[in-house]
Design a protein around this motif. Structure first.
Motif, PDB file in Angstrom:
ATOM      1  N   GLY A 167     -18.532 -13.448  -4.711  1.00 38.78           N
ATOM      2  CA  GLY A 167     -18.475 -12.422  -5.741  1.00 38.78           C
ATOM      3  C   GLY A 167     -17.184 -12.448  -6.533  1.00 38.78           C
ATOM      4  O   GLY A 167     -16.221 -13.137  -6.179  1.00 38.78           O
ATOM      5  N   ILE A 168     -17.188 -11.699  -7.644  1.00 41.74           N
ATOM      6  CA  ILE A 168     -16.013 -11.593  -8.513  1.00 41.74           C
ATOM      7  C   ILE A 168     -15.868 -10.155  -8.988  1.00 41.74           C
ATOM      8  O   ILE A 168     -16.842  -9.385  -8.977  1.00 41.74           O
ATOM      9  CB  ILE A 168     -16.116 -12.518  -9.754  1.00 41.74           C
ATOM     10  CG1 ILE A 168     -17.398 -12.217 -10.544  1.00 41.74           C
ATOM     11  CG2 ILE A 168     -16.040 -13.971  -9.374  1.00 41.74           C
ATOM     12  CD1 ILE A 168     -17.515 -12.969 -11.841  1.00 41.74           C
ATOM     13  N   ASN A 169     -14.681  -9.801  -9.421  1.00 44.47           N
ATOM     14  CA  ASN A 169     -14.467  -8.546 -10.133  1.00 44.47           C
ATOM     15  C   ASN A 169     -13.154  -8.606 -10.906  1.00 44.47           C
ATOM     16  O   ASN A 169     -12.229  -9.327 -10.537  1.00 44.47           O
ATOM     17  CB  ASN A 169     -14.455  -7.344  -9.182  1.00 44.47           C
ATOM     18  CG  ASN A 169     -13.399  -7.418  -8.095  1.00 44.47           C
ATOM     19  OD1 ASN A 169     -13.683  -7.919  -7.002  1.00 44.47           O
ATOM     20  ND2 ASN A 169     -12.204  -6.933  -8.384  1.00 44.47           N
ATOM     21  N   ALA A 170     -13.125  -7.863 -12.006  1.00 50.22           N
ATOM     22  CA  ALA A 170     -11.856  -7.648 -12.695  1.00 50.22           C
ATOM     23  C   ALA A 170     -10.985  -6.796 -11.791  1.00 50.22           C
ATOM     24  O   ALA A 170     -11.467  -5.879 -11.113  1.00 50.22           O
ATOM     25  CB  ALA A 170     -12.088  -6.964 -14.035  1.00 50.22           C
ATOM     26  N   GLU A 171      -9.678  -7.088 -11.779  1.00 45.54           N
ATOM     27  CA  GLU A 171      -8.785  -6.378 -10.870  1.00 45.54           C
ATOM     28  C   GLU A 171      -8.004  -5.264 -11.577  1.00 45.54           C
ATOM     29  O   GLU A 171      -8.263  -4.935 -12.727  1.00 45.54           O
ATOM     30  CB  GLU A 171      -7.842  -7.363 -10.163  1.00 45.54           C
ATOM     31  CG  GLU A 171      -8.312  -7.748  -8.764  1.00 45.54           C
ATOM     32  CD  GLU A 171      -8.492  -6.553  -7.837  1.00 45.54           C
ATOM     33  OE1 GLU A 171      -7.783  -5.529  -8.026  1.00 45.54           O
ATOM     34  OE2 GLU A 171      -9.344  -6.626  -6.948  1.00 45.54           O
ATOM     35  N   VAL A 172      -7.021  -4.707 -10.858  1.00 49.85           N
ATOM     36  CA  VAL A 172      -6.388  -3.464 -11.274  1.00 49.85           C
ATOM     37  C   VAL A 172      -5.536  -3.616 -12.536  1.00 49.85           C
ATOM     38  O   VAL A 172      -5.421  -2.693 -13.331  1.00 49.85           O
ATOM     39  CB  VAL A 172      -5.533  -2.898 -10.113  1.00 49.85           C
ATOM     40  CG1 VAL A 172      -4.791  -1.649 -10.536  1.00 49.85           C
ATOM     41  CG2 VAL A 172      -6.431  -2.606  -8.915  1.00 49.85           C
ATOM     42  N   ALA A 173      -4.932  -4.787 -12.734  1.00 45.76           N
ATOM     43  CA  ALA A 173      -4.084  -5.003 -13.898  1.00 45.76           C
ATOM     44  C   ALA A 173      -4.828  -5.771 -14.980  1.00 45.76           C
ATOM     45  O   ALA A 173      -5.775  -6.514 -14.698  1.00 45.76           O
ATOM     46  CB  ALA A 173      -2.816  -5.757 -13.499  1.00 45.76           C
ATOM     47  N   SER A 174      -4.387  -5.629 -16.216  1.00 46.20           N
ATOM     48  CA  SER A 174      -4.976  -6.385 -17.311  1.00 46.20           C
ATOM     49  C   SER A 174      -4.746  -7.879 -17.099  1.00 46.20           C
ATOM     50  O   SER A 174      -3.646  -8.307 -16.772  1.00 46.20           O
ATOM     51  CB  SER A 174      -4.339  -5.964 -18.635  1.00 46.20           C
ATOM     52  OG  SER A 174      -4.872  -6.700 -19.714  1.00 46.20           O
ATOM     53  N   GLY A 175      -5.788  -8.673 -17.265  1.00 48.06           N
ATOM     54  CA  GLY A 175      -5.692 -10.114 -17.084  1.00 48.06           C
ATOM     55  C   GLY A 175      -5.800 -10.579 -15.647  1.00 48.06           C
ATOM     56  O   GLY A 175      -5.688 -11.774 -15.363  1.00 48.06           O
ATOM     57  N   GLN A 176      -6.016  -9.639 -14.715  1.00 43.77           N
ATOM     58  CA  GLN A 176      -6.067  -9.961 -13.285  1.00 43.77           C
ATOM     59  C   GLN A 176      -7.522  -9.948 -12.814  1.00 43.77           C
ATOM     60  O   GLN A 176      -8.290  -9.040 -13.133  1.00 43.77           O
ATOM     61  CB  GLN A 176      -5.242  -8.942 -12.487  1.00 43.77           C
ATOM     62  CG  GLN A 176      -5.093  -9.269 -11.013  1.00 43.77           C
ATOM     63  CD  GLN A 176      -4.369  -8.162 -10.243  1.00 43.77           C
ATOM     64  OE1 GLN A 176      -4.491  -6.989 -10.579  1.00 43.77           O
ATOM     65  NE2 GLN A 176      -3.619  -8.541  -9.225  1.00 43.77           N
TER      66      GLN A 176
END
Length: 338
Positions: A167-176
């Protein structure tokens, strides 16, 4: 007979974090080769900080292979680095680690995508909106124009290569961003993480984007990047129990320095007690506590069973998964199950 492209991949001798290296060999086979079909291959170790110029030969020993989804008849070959006498090179972190196929690992690999020296979404000379909406975010202002495309394409490449990408997800910071890989045993899980890293780096060449693995690339009030290590053993999955679990946590606390030593460099910049971390000089565990050293899922303690998997949140994004998994196994093995 058909020509096969063999892309050999290995870890160089740079410290504290090795780089991935690769070179290509063409060979003829009647069918997709097996590991036993692949030859050992030499390289110039003086160019990778693995030998002196006067005696520069090092050997690549194939240890795992994957179909290359971007090539016709392509093979990705994970290698250990050996000395000419057949012994493991000092930089070979895979050859001598503790391994146990009954110990399962799920690594959560976080990373930043960088362009022109700054994370995607960061304006020139400034900062984007504070953290809050980026995590698992949707929309251009949260994930930009190419971040999701890169992460999605990387997932597809890993699956086509036979990597157990989960799986994948966008993380807490922009670009992470983050991806997850699951494997059984230190070597299997770590091989797949390293090859997944390789595929991501190679993919990002097409976008003129760099992958930043450092655990704290943006200073200040921004999350760092971890590689949380989820693990379970047959005993934890099938038997468990509170008494055993508490003894296991005592062992993790007693071996805290040994764990931190292999959990990735510069971890003091990330494990500050802020941004969902425990301080680097402390050890704690907690149920659903993202600020603990080891997070215990609600499912683990359900009905007072203390059975299932655990999450060590201390490993960072630069960590060597071979050493991380090996250290976890050594600590587990120090606790008797009866």
């Amino acid at each position: 007979m058909a020509k096969y492209r063999l892309d050999y991949v290995w870890l160089d001798g740079y410290t504290p974090v090795p780089n991935l290296r690769t070179k290509c060999m063409m060979r003829e086979y009647t069918a997709f080769p097996t590991l036993e079909d692949l030859p050992e291959w030499g390289f110039d170790g003086s160019s990778t900080q693995q030998a002196e110029g006067g005696d520069s030969d090092c050997i690549l020993k194939p240890v795992a292979l994957y179909p290359d989804p971007t090539r016709v008849n392509g093979v990705l070959v994970m290698c250990e680095v050996m000395l000419p006498d057949g012994t493991p090179h000092p930089s070979n972190s895979r050859a001598t680690i503790a391994d146990d196929e009954g110990t399962w690992f799920g690594f959560e690999q976080e990373y930043f995508l960088m362009q022109d020296g700054r994370p995607l979404g960061f304006p020139v000379g400034g900062y984007p909106e504070p953290q809050g909406e980026y995590y698992c975010g949707v929309g251009f202002k949260n994930v930009g124009s190419i971040g999701r495309e890169i992460a999605d394409t990387h997932l597809d490449l890993c699956l086509e290569a036979g990597i157990n990408h989960e799986g994948i997800n966008a993380e807490v910071a922009s670009g992470q961003w983050e991806f997850q890989v699951f494997g059984k045993g230190s070597k299997t899980a770590a091989d797949q993480i390293w090859m997944a890293r390789f595929l991501l780096l190679r993919l990002c060449e097409e976008y003129e984007v760099d992958v930043e693995w450092h655990c704290k690339p943006v200073k200040g009030d921004w999350n760092g990047s971890g590689m949380h290590c989820n693990f379970s053993t047959e005993y934890l999955r099938e038997t468990g129990g509170k008494e055993y679990f508490l003894k296991l946590m005592d062992a993790f606390e007693e071996n805290c320095e040994e764990h931190i030593a292999v959990y990735g460099p510069d971890n003091d910049q990330r494990l500050t007690g802020l941004h969902e971390t425990q301080s680097i000089d402390k050890f704690s565990w907690g149920v659903a506590d993202r600020g603990a050293s080891i997070r215990v899922p609600h499912s683990f303690v359900k009905n007072d069973a203390y059975k299932g998997y655990l999450e060590d949140r201390r490993p960072n994004s630069q960590g060597d998964p071979y050493q991380i998994a090996s250290r976890v196994i050594k600590t587990i093995q120090s606790v008797p199950t009866a």
